[in-house]
Design an enzyme around this catalytic site. Structure first.
Site, PDB file in Angstrom:
ATOM      1  N   LYS A 116      69.614 158.850 110.001  1.00 53.61           N
ATOM      2  CA  LYS A 116      70.057 158.674 111.387  1.00 53.61           C
ATOM      3  C   LYS A 116      71.519 159.032 111.587  1.00 53.61           C
ATOM      4  O   LYS A 116      72.365 158.690 110.768  1.00 53.61           O
ATOM      5  CB  LYS A 116      69.863 157.218 111.806  1.00 53.61           C
ATOM      6  CG  LYS A 116      68.435 156.838 111.739  1.00 53.61           C
ATOM      7  CD  LYS A 116      67.975 156.126 112.955  1.00 53.61           C
ATOM      8  CE  LYS A 116      66.467 156.171 112.957  1.00 53.61           C
ATOM      9  NZ  LYS A 116      65.893 156.002 114.249  1.00 53.61           N
ATOM     10  N   HIS A 702      53.473 159.828 104.348  1.00 53.81           N
ATOM     11  CA  HIS A 702      53.988 161.023 105.024  1.00 53.81           C
ATOM     12  C   HIS A 702      53.432 162.285 104.396  1.00 53.81           C
ATOM     13  O   HIS A 702      53.555 163.370 104.943  1.00 53.81           O
ATOM     14  CB  HIS A 702      55.518 161.053 104.963  1.00 53.81           C
ATOM     15  CG  HIS A 702      56.131 159.848 105.604  1.00 53.81           C
ATOM     16  ND1 HIS A 702      56.122 159.658 106.962  1.00 53.81           N
ATOM     17  CD2 HIS A 702      56.735 158.758 105.081  1.00 53.81           C
ATOM     18  CE1 HIS A 702      56.717 158.499 107.240  1.00 53.81           C
ATOM     19  NE2 HIS A 702      57.080 157.936 106.114  1.00 53.81           N
TER      20      HIS A 702
END
Ligand code: GLN
Ligand code: ZN
Length: 762
Positions: A116, A702
């Site tokens: 982030k 994922h």
């Protein structure tokens, strides 16, 4: 005369053109020329929208991420892509996402890590460095865009990430200190600046947002060293900080040898006087007066009230801008024709924020009384919009405010401590050692999405929709029974998104149609807009949960998103503290938890995937945040009897920073994403002697790869060396909604088989 400029504009296009162009290219359905042409159109359009500015950002466009762009500009690419065939763009996408286009003869490589960008929901590609990293200037992208912009008649200001922020964001692959690379990096920056000046740039915006974080003296010294080396009058440098206050970096930032400083003062002007005192008189001060992080109209009169005296003092030296790049807000409110007009009148997206900036700048330069009739009208309309928002009965709900005011510590308290609760839960649930479960969602097939879409568009009756979803839930339950899982889920087929689904059912939320914001690469999110006091008109999940439970004798987990996560993934209110919004959400979710319990649901999972990412940038503010965040979770979760088992889930996080807070949440069970860390993430729980139950993820959801039974057993054995087996659960890393059934079924078979093997070994 004050000047106006911008720090960056959304790059995805008002209809997410970039997303679709990228995905077509990756799937081999279009070529690089088509992608480049879409990119060029977006840039041209953005520049046109900004052509009235004295300085227009250039180089803020990116095919994937501006930090990765900077790595390319600095010639800092991981060695693993160097030998591969293909174009520069192929390598760019390989670093970003592990592969380029489908048809390119790529060896796939490991994508670089993504994380982030400060405290936003934007993700950047982490630069990789080692002690031996070499840098080499590759200025083509920037120079070309500068040329294009200038050809379009734009007064272009290239935007780059500064050397210190670049190194602070970089991750060392060999344990060396990235800062040691500074002497090698600076000559490349010097060359870059020189070439940008030769390309016609008078100013360059050098983004150094790490100046709003805690810096030790080594980094502060490095700032001095770097900017004395880069010192140049050609081009002039605008040292740009945003996302917070400078605090003890203030003097440093004011005194670095650059031509201008940009400050984020949109929501807090308390440092402004100090900066005015410290800033040498030859420097430009750029003030970020419009909030680049929220979607609210600015209070233009209030801004002018504090800005006018400052402008008088600074005269020609004042520049005005949004607080940060507008990357973090949607592009254009004008597209939102379906949005409730009262609420729309309170909002401003990127394009509207530039209009506000223009009005502020005119009012500063001409005086509020000197504005022409249309500008006066805009100013009056702004005032009226703000008044309408303040006075709207849709924003305030006295009952909710009273409920928040009446919150007591008891509200967040379970009846008994975990040690007693667990005995009661064992009695009711009778689970085996190493109980198996999943995190909530099962594959969201295109059929499921289509049914949701048709229902939303009114093509499907509520009854038809419900019966389809029930079939889907039944299918999911039967699959889980066949797999032999111990705690089942309904599969979440009815949910588009784990936040939007709840926002849509809560009063106090509004939804845009096109309010997309880039999250990473081609992925965009559309955060719901929290505008008013939050209440829950009726149960949100109880019907689905009850139906699922009616199909099976095994326990089915009720599945909710927690207040902190809903808050952190929404556009939030700027008219009350975050804590208050969070407590309102907590009270609404608490009602849902209690309704689920009353409906016979014995296990309730409340996901707090985004708890850690809400941490403020400054460590000194962490505890305050964690206190109210944890308290909100406890309020929503803890109004149940001891027999009801509360679960929470967190995605991949740096748990060390928040382990105390996780323990204070006091969920009976937490499931976390750990598989890729080889169970290392459990260290924090072990060191802390975390007392409750944990389900460490045993495989990476994922990836399409199917884990083997032995691999899972080995991971769980590692886990059992850190956490007593009696307190371990077995589950995947996260929800399975992005996977397909042919991947999910064998993966869960291996997981269940592994749990059985572990029980036998025990
Ligand atoms: N319950 C959610 C799911 O399974 C959790 C997702 C998340 O944590 N991101 O999809
Ligand atoms: Zn998760």
């Amino acid at each position: 005369m004050a000047q106006q400029h911008n720090l960056g504009f959304p790059r995805i296009g008002d209809q997410r053109q970039l997303k679709f162009a990228l995905e077509n290219f990756w799937q081999g359905q279009s070529d690089e020329a088509a992608l480049q042409s879409t990119a060029q159109q977006i840039r041209q359009h953005n520049w046109q929208l900004q052509q009235h500015l004295q300085q227009v950002p250039v180089g803020d466009f990116s095919f994937y991420d501006q930090v990765l762009d900077m790595s390319v500009t600095l010639g800092n690419l991981p060695a693993r892509v160097a030998q591969l065939n293909g174009t520069e763009l192929d390598n760019y996408f390989r670093i970003a996402r592990g592969r380029s286009a489908a048809d390119s003869h790529c060896g796939c490589v490991a994508a670089a890590e993504m994380t982030k960008w400060f405290d936003t929901n934007y993700h950047y590609i982490v630069p990789e460095v080692t002690a031996d990293s070499q840098f080499e200037l590759n200025p083509q992208r920037l120079l070309q865009q500068l040329k294009q912009a200038r050809r379009q008649g734009i007064s272009a200001k290239p935007v780059i990430i500064g050397p210190l922020t670049y190194l602070a964001l970089a991750k060392s692959k060999d344990g060396s200190e990235p800062l040691n690379l500074l002497p090698r990096l600076l000559p490349v920056y010097s060359q870059l600046l020189e070439q940008l000046a030769d390309g016609g740039a008078e100013w360059v915006q050098v983004d150094e947002p790490i100046l709003v974080t805690d810096l030790d003296s080594q980094w502060k010294n490095a700032f001095e060293q770097a900017y004395h080396t880069l010192k140049s009058n050609r081009p002039q440098l605008l040292l740009t900080t945003y996302f917070g206050k400078l605090e003890d970096n203030l003097q440093l930032a004011c005194n670095l040898p650059v031509a201008g400083l940009h400050l984020d003062v949109a929501s807090d002007q308390s440092e402004l006087n100090k900066v005015l005192d410290w800033l040498p008189v030859h420097k430009v001060l750029s003030l970020g007066v419009i909030n680049g992080r929220n979607i609210w109209k600015a209070d233009i009169h209030a801004i002018l009230d504090w800005l006018e005296p400052v402008a008088e003092r600074l005269a020609e030296r004042l520049w005005l801008a949004p607080s940060c790049s507008l990357l973090h807000v949607p592009v254009d409110l004008d597209s939102e024709v379906a949005l409730d007009s009262e609420i729309r009148n309170w909002l401003a997206f990127a394009k509207q924020k530039l209009q506000e900036l223009d009005l502020i700048c005119q009012a500063i330069n001409l005086g509020r009384d000197g504005l022409d009739a249309s500008q006066q009208a805009q100013l009056a309309a702004n005032r009226a919009a703000l008044q309408s928002r303040r006075a709207s009965p849709r924003v305030t709900n006295p009952a909710v405010q009273q409920a928040v005011a009446a919150i007591t510590p008891q509200l967040g308290q379970r009846q008994s401590a975990y040690a007693q609760r667990v005995l009661q839960q064992q009695q009711t649930l009778t689970l085996p050692l190493y109980p198996t479960t999943t995190i909530g969602s099962f594959p969201q097939t295109s059929e499921i999405r289509q049914f949701r879409r048709r229902f939303r568009q009114g093509e499907l009756s509520a009854a038809a929709y419900q019966s389809y979803m029930q079939q889907e839930i039944e299918f999911c339950i039967r699959e889980q029974e066949a797999l032999g899982l111990d705690v089942l889920v309904h599969g979440e087929p009815e949910r588009n998104d784990m936040v939007e689904y709840f926002g849509e059912q809560l009063d106090g939320y509004a939804f845009s149609r096109f309010g997309w914001v880039q999250s990473y690469g081609s992925r965009c999110v559309k955060p719901p807009i929290l505008f008013g006091d939050i209440s829950r008109p009726q149960p949100m999940t109880v019907g689905w949960a009850q139906y699922a439970q009616s199909l099976t004798a095994k326990p089915v987990k009720g599945m909710l998103t927690g207040p902190v996560t809903i808050l952190n993934w929404s556009f939030v209110r700027d008219d009350q503290p975050l804590q208050t919004s969070c407590e309102q959400l907590a009270l609404a979710i608490r009602e849902e938890v209690q309704d689920l319990e009353a409906a016979g649901i014995q296990i309730i999972q409340i996901d707090e995937a985004a708890l850690r990412e809400g941490l403020p940038l400054r460590r000194s503010e962490w505890q305050t945040y964690l206190d109210w965040a944890v308290n909100s979770f406890r309020i929503c979760a803890n109004g149940v009897s001891d027999r009801t088992q509360i679960h929470t889930h967190m995605c991949y996080s740096e748990f060390n920073d928040i382990i105390r807070a996780i323990a204070a949440m006091d969920a009976d069970v937490i499931t976390i994403e750990t598989s890729r860390s080889d169970m290392e993430l459990l260290q924090a729980f072990e060191d802390f002697e975390y007392p409750n139950e944990i389900g460490p993820g045993v495989y990476d959801i994922h990836s399409p790869n199917i884990p083997g039974q032995q691999q899972i057993v080995t991971l769980m054995e590692k886990a059992a060396r850190r956490i007593p087996a009696q307190r371990l659960w077995v589950n995947p890393d996260c929800g399975l909604k992005t996977r397909q059934w042919p991947e999910v079924t064998p993966a869960l078979q291996a997981m269940v088989a592994a749990a059985r093997q572990l029980r036998q070994q025990a």
